[in-house]
Write an enzyme that holds these catalytic residues in place. Structure first.
Site, PDB file in Angstrom:
ATOM      1  N   VAL A   1       0.870  -1.169   0.000  1.00 40.43           N
ATOM      2  CA  VAL A   1       0.000   0.000   0.000  1.00 40.43           C
ATOM      3  C   VAL A   1       0.907   1.219   0.000  1.00 40.43           C
ATOM      4  O   VAL A   1       2.031   1.183   0.509  1.00 40.43           O
ATOM      5  CB  VAL A   1      -0.956   0.027   1.214  1.00 40.43           C
ATOM      6  N   SER A   2       0.432   2.318  -0.565  1.00 37.55           N
ATOM      7  CA  SER A   2       1.288   3.480  -0.784  1.00 37.55           C
ATOM      8  C   SER A   2       1.591   4.276   0.471  1.00 37.55           C
ATOM      9  O   SER A   2       2.544   5.035   0.517  1.00 37.55           O
ATOM     10  CB  SER A   2       0.659   4.409  -1.834  1.00 37.55           C
TER      11      SER A   2
END
Length: 202
Positions: free
Chosen positions: A8-9
């Protein structure tokens, strides 16, 4: 051995959907590796650890191709490292054609390579388009009086300022969404929260 990779960023994003998909495929909890950071490069601790563990005929499962990264050439390079140098396989759950464990013949490999290159290019191109739309939204907002500092993060006052501009019809909802860089659903949820907090303010 069956491994899974999740990215996930940011720490704020939820990795739940990716993990559920990997488990449904059969990946055990202990074999799921996760990074919470941008995909702009491959300098990621968990990813490196996973690749180091891969052996011939092991399978690395990811939910979508952009979990590997955000750069077209880097994604291609990592694909080559895993499938050719490590002799391991990659399964992309969102794209059945990208399954080297199933399509091991020459034709299957050829199709996978073509699909991979097309999807990687499209993913990178879409990110470029998003950045351009955000830049255009910010430029439009600045022309209408919305002030921005050097900080990249938004604060409560920034959101409320945008909220007031929209309410006063000085900028459109579409422009506000571009400025914030969020989805339409997230925007309306955010604005609803602001209205609850500032319901008695002018």
């Amino acid at each position: 051995m069956l491994y899974g990779y999740v990215r996930v960023s940011s720490k704020e994003q939820n990795e739940g959907r990716q993990i559920i998909a990997l488990k449904a495929y059969g990946v055990k909890d202990k074999n799921i590796f996760m990074d919470k950071q941008s995909g702009k490069d491959f300098d990621r601790a968990s990813y490196k650890k996973l690749v180091g563990k891969l052996r011939k005929n092991d399978i690395m499962v990811i939910k979508s191709i952009d979990r590997l990264g955000r750069n077209y050439s880097e994604i291609i390079e990592q694909w080559r490292i895993i499938t050719y140098k490590k002799n391991a396989d990659i399964v992309v759950l969102d794209m059945p054609l990208l399954d080297t464990a199933k399509n091991k013949d020459l034709f299957g490999t050829f199709i996978s390579d073509i699909v991979l290159q097309i999807l990687s290019f499209v993913a990178e191109n879409e990110r470029d388009n998003i950045r351009q739309r955000q830049a255009e939204g910010i430029a439009e907002a600045k022309s209408k009086g919305v002030q921005f500092g050097r900080q990249k993060k938004f604060y409560a006052s920034d959101y409320f300022n945008i909220y007031k501009k929209v309410k006063a019809k000085e900028i459109t909802v579409k422009t506000a969404i571009k400025i914030i860089g969020c989805s339409t659903t997230t925007y309306y949820r955010l604005m609803a929260e602001i209205e609850k907090i500032h319901i008695n303010l002018p």
